[in-house]
Structure formats: structure tokens, C-alpha cells
Design a protein around this motif. Structure first.
Motif, mmCIF file in Angstrom:
data_model
loop_
_atom_site.group_PDB
_atom_site.id
_atom_site.type_symbol
_atom_site.label_atom_id
_atom_site.label_comp_id
_atom_site.label_asym_id
_atom_site.label_seq_id
_atom_site.Cartn_x
_atom_site.Cartn_y
_atom_site.Cartn_z
ATOM 1 N N ASP A 123 -6.924 0.864 -0.640
ATOM 2 C CA ASP A 123 -6.816 0.804 0.817
ATOM 3 C C ASP A 123 -6.634 -0.618 1.334
ATOM 4 O O ASP A 123 -6.544 -0.843 2.529
ATOM 5 N N ARG A 124 -6.594 -1.567 0.427
ATOM 6 C CA ARG A 124 -6.346 -2.942 0.833
ATOM 7 C C ARG A 124 -5.826 -3.751 -0.351
ATOM 8 O O ARG A 124 -5.992 -3.360 -1.511
ATOM 9 N N VAL A 125 -5.186 -4.867 -0.033
ATOM 10 C CA VAL A 125 -4.688 -5.787 -1.045
ATOM 11 C C VAL A 125 -5.397 -7.116 -0.838
ATOM 12 O O VAL A 125 -5.544 -7.578 0.304
ATOM 13 N N TYR A 126 -5.854 -7.719 -1.927
ATOM 14 C CA TYR A 126 -6.588 -8.974 -1.838
ATOM 15 C C TYR A 126 -5.674 -10.166 -2.148
ATOM 16 O O TYR A 126 -4.785 -10.092 -3.003
ATOM 17 N N GLU A 127 -5.930 -11.241 -1.431
ATOM 18 C CA GLU A 127 -5.239 -12.505 -1.669
ATOM 19 C C GLU A 127 -6.272 -13.496 -2.196
ATOM 20 O O GLU A 127 -7.372 -13.612 -1.648
ATOM 21 N N VAL A 128 -5.942 -14.191 -3.271
ATOM 22 C CA VAL A 128 -6.855 -15.179 -3.821
ATOM 23 C C VAL A 128 -6.227 -16.559 -3.678
ATOM 24 O O VAL A 128 -5.045 -16.759 -3.967
ATOM 25 N N LEU A 186 0.821 -1.207 0.000
ATOM 26 C CA LEU A 186 0.000 0.000 0.000
ATOM 27 C C LEU A 186 0.859 1.263 0.000
ATOM 28 O O LEU A 186 0.478 2.280 -0.590
ATOM 29 N N ALA A 187 2.034 1.179 0.644
ATOM 30 C CA ALA A 187 2.967 2.309 0.600
ATOM 31 C C ALA A 187 3.454 2.518 -0.832
ATOM 32 O O ALA A 187 3.604 3.656 -1.295
ATOM 33 N N LEU A 188 3.685 1.405 -1.526
ATOM 34 C CA LEU A 188 4.100 1.480 -2.926
ATOM 35 C C LEU A 188 2.967 2.049 -3.776
ATOM 36 O O LEU A 188 3.196 2.871 -4.674
#
Length: 425
Positions: free
Chosen positions: A230-235, A219-221
């Protein structure tokens, strides 16, 4: 010449073509690199084991053969529906029931979709069996069948909706192909919006990234790249494959930054951040929007050219196919045939545009992070995981590859590292 004789001749032509392509993919020597790069980091002999090289040669020959045969196979299916009278027979059977058009049409589309899907299924089964044999696919058969059922359902509903609108517009006359193109614009935007939030979750489970520290760095990147995430998803993909991937898709509130869990499990943080920076490059350079624009432009030409061919064929051969007019629902196999042929023919152009976008995203990633450190090792690991061909033959690059080759990406990472005075591996 009788219709069944024509389909017989075409079937023989498909068989002959399949044999020629089998010879081509078998003897174009997967994973060969130019002499200048032999023994370097771009040479698979330096990071594949001998067994992996052998497996890569076998599986890529099979993959490429399946790809090149899939188009003519699909055309043969639609030809069978047209030339044998099977399609028109289904239409007559439904008409004899005396049902209203709003009942007959969905059932006709369902029948055509089901027959086409079942006749194409052997290629899908072969592809699944090959990937399972070489350990690329880890998905159980029942799970795979479930995915295929979902795929068929989505495909049927999409075909039903699009064809219902298309045939209604055809019945109104005028420049129907232009009206269809104008309607395709909001449809393309709608599909881009709902893909990550409605369709993708039907196949896989999406959760918030399980590593909060890594999510913080990603998110900093993203913030550095001015991406409003505002979030990263994992699948969860480890139940289905050993391959690795990540992507950014959607627009507006449907924007998603997604990492496969296989990527998280097999790559270190430097490599993951490089992958994320690459995907962010697509967003920053508006590749998603350009992709939609490209789809809109290409659909204009497909509908223009396809519309002219469709009108000519219906006028010249419609009676023999049981097609009484342009808006006859029995023309659906012909429409699908024309769309399939035109899509296949246009692949070299769309793939070239995609490869250019992917190369630009690679450049952006190195610039955003300020380094290509870890990139060479990452590309090598990903190549081994999927047993990919690092330097595919010409026809494969033209018709199948929408990304730069692994060899090209490794060499670019090394060049960037040299320009920065650092190590790319």
C-alpha cells in the motif's frame, strides 16, 4: 612445527596469494567484451568516456583484489587468535577475575569480536578510500564510522546470542549440529522479518516516496502483479553513494518496496518502473522464500560438514589451542574460521543460484510491462554510475557476482525488444 612458525608460514602464503591476485585482477582487462559485441550497446566504449573507462579499470581491479584477499585475511586473523594463544590468554585473564560464566562469556565474545573487527578494518578503510577517490562513495568519514560502529554492534549482539545457544547445545552432547540446524530455521525467518523494520532503519532514513504520482504508478504495477503493498518507501542514500538500487524485502507485515533516492534522481520513470517490476518479480516468484529455504538447506550442510571438521580438530589439536572440550568458549575463533572458509568455498554455488533468480526477475519485468523500452539505457547509466565492469573475468563471476553481467542484461533487453518489434533503448 611450532604454532608461531605455522602462522608465519601462513602469513607468507597470504602475502604471496595477495600478489598473485593483484596480478590477476590487474591483467584480466576490465570492460572488455567479445569481438562480436564491440561497437554495440553492450560495449562500454560506446557509453563510457575514456576517463570513465580508465577509472573503471582501476577501481574494479582494486575492488576485486580486496574481495579475494578478504577471505584469507579473515582466516589469518582467526589463526592468530588460535595459534598465538591470544584467545586462550583472554579466557584465562577473565577466569582469574573469578567472574561467573554469564559475565565472562559476553566479555570474551566482545574481545574476540573487537580484535577481529579491528584487524580486518584496514581492508574496510582501503575499500572506503578507493570508492571515495573515484566518486562512488559520497559519505563523510564520521558518517561512515558511525555505520561501522552500528555494524559492529549488531554483529557482536548476533554473535553473542548465536554462540551462547550453540555452546550450550554443544555442552549437552548428542547430535548437536542437527539441533543447531533446527534452531537456525526459526532464526532465519525471524531475521527476514525484522531486517526491513528494525535493522535497516539503523543505517538509513526511510520515508514514503516523495513523488506521489510515481508511487501511484508503482502501486498500480504492484496491483497488476498481485503484490499486497500500500506504499512505496524511499531511502536516502545520496549522502552516502552515487550508485543506484531498489529492492523488495521482508515478509508479511514487514514487506517493503524500497527505492534509493539516487535511483529516483537519475533515472526516468520508464527505467524506474522496469526496476520495480524486476523487484516485484522476486516477490511473485517467491525468491525471498526460496532464498530462506536455500539458507536453511545450505546451513544444514555447513553445520554437518563443519561439525565433523570442528570435532576432529578439537580432538586432534584442541590442547595446543587451549580448547579443553567442544563447548569451550575458547573455540569461538575456530568456529568462526570454519564458517568463514565454508562460506567462501560455497560462493560459486550460491552466486549461480542468485544469478539465475535475477535473470528470471528481468524476464518477469519485461513481461509484466510488456516492453524492455529504456532498459538498455538504464543498464548503461547504472554501469557508469558505479563504474562497474560490464563483463567481469571468470573468477570474479564465479565468486563475486550474484547478478548477471551488465553485458548479458543489455543483450537480453535487446533480444526482448526485437521479439516485440520495438526498440530496447
Amino acid at each position: 612445527m611450532r604454532a608461531r612458525s605455522r602462522i608465519g608460514i601462513y602469513a607468507l602464503a597470504v602475502i604471496a596469494y595477495a600478489i598473485v591476485m593483484a596480478i590477476y585482477v590487474r591483467y584480466t582487462a576490465p570492460n572488455n567484451v567479445p569481438v562480436a559485441y564491440q561497437g554495440t550497446a553492450a560495449d562500454p566504449a560506446t557509453f563510457f568516456t575514456s576517463a570513465e573507462l580508465s577509472d573503471s579499470q582501476s577501481i574494479n581491479a582494486a575492488r576485486n583484489w580486496i574481495f579475494f584477499v578478504s577471505g584469507p585475511w579473515e582466516w589469518l586473523i582467526y589463526g592468530l587468535l588460535l595459534f598465538t594463544g591470544l584467545g586462550s590468554g583472554i579466557k584465562r585473564a577473565l577466569e582469574r577475575r573469578g567472574w561467573a560464566i554469564y559475565v565472562r562469556f559476553p566479555l570474551y565474545v566482545l574481545a574476540i569480536s573487537a580484535i577481529s573487527y579491528l584487524l580486518y578494518l584496514p581492508l574496510r578503510v582501503f575499500s572506503f578510500a578507493i570508492s571515495s577517490h573515484y566518486g562512488i562513495t559520497t559519505q563523510p568519514v564520521l558518517s561512515w564510522l558511525r555505520d561501522k560502529a552500528v555494524q559492529f554492534s549488531i554483529g557482536y549482539l548476533t554473535t553473542l546470542a548465536v554462540s551462547a545457544v550453540a555452546f550450550w547445545i554443544l555442552s549437552r552432547g548428542g547430535r548437536w549440529w542437527l539441533k543447531l540446524w533446527l534452531l537456525s530455521i526459526p532464526f532465519s525467518l525471524f531475521m527476514l522479518f525484522i531486517q526491513p523494520v528494525v535493522i535497516d532503519p539503523l543505517y538509513n532514513d526511510f520515508t514514503r516516496l516523495s513523488n506521489p504520482e510515481l508511487e501511484k504508478h508503482i502501486l498500480a504495477l504492484a496491483d497488476k502483479a498481485d503484490i499486497p503493498a500500500d506504499r512505496v518507501y524511499e531511502v536516502r542514500m545520496s549522502d552516502k553513494t552515487n550508485s543506484m538500487n531498489a529492492y523488495v524485502n521482508g515478509i508479511g507485515s514487514s514487506l517493503r518496496i524500497v527505492l534509493w533516492d539516487t535511483t529516483l534522481n537519475n533515472l526516468d520513470e520508464k527505467a524506474i518502473l522496469l526496476i520495480m517490476a524486476h523487484e516485484m518479480g522476486h516477490y511473485v516468484m517467491h525468491h525471498l522464500e526460496w532464498s530462506v529455504l536455500g539458507t536453511i538447506v545450505s546451513s544444514f550442510f555447513v553445520l554437518w560438514i563443519g561439525g565433523r571438521l570442528y570435532t576432529w580438530i578439537v580432538r586432534k589439536r584442541g590442547e595446543s589451542f587451549g580448547i579443553s572440550k567442544l563447548s569451550d568458549m575458547n573455540a569461538l575463533p575456530l568456529v568462526l574460521l570454519l564458517l568463514s572458509v565454508l562460506s567462501f568455498v560455497s560462493l560459486p554455488i550460491s552466486n549461480a543460484i542468485s544469478r539465475n533468480a535475477e535473470a528470471s526477475a528481468d524476464d518477469y519485468a519485461y513481461e509484466l510491462i510488456g516492453s524492455s523500452e529504456g532498459a538498455v539505457k538504464m543498464y548503461q547509466q547504472m554501469a557508469v554510475a558505479s563504474l562497474s565492469d560490464v563483463n567481469p573475468p571468470l573468477l570474479v563471476r564465479l565468486f563475486r557476482d550474484d547478478h548477471p553481467t551488465d553485458m548479458d542484461r543489455i543483450l537480453k533487453a535487446e533480444r526482448f525488444a526485437a521479439s516485440q518489434g520495438s526498440a530496447g533503448s
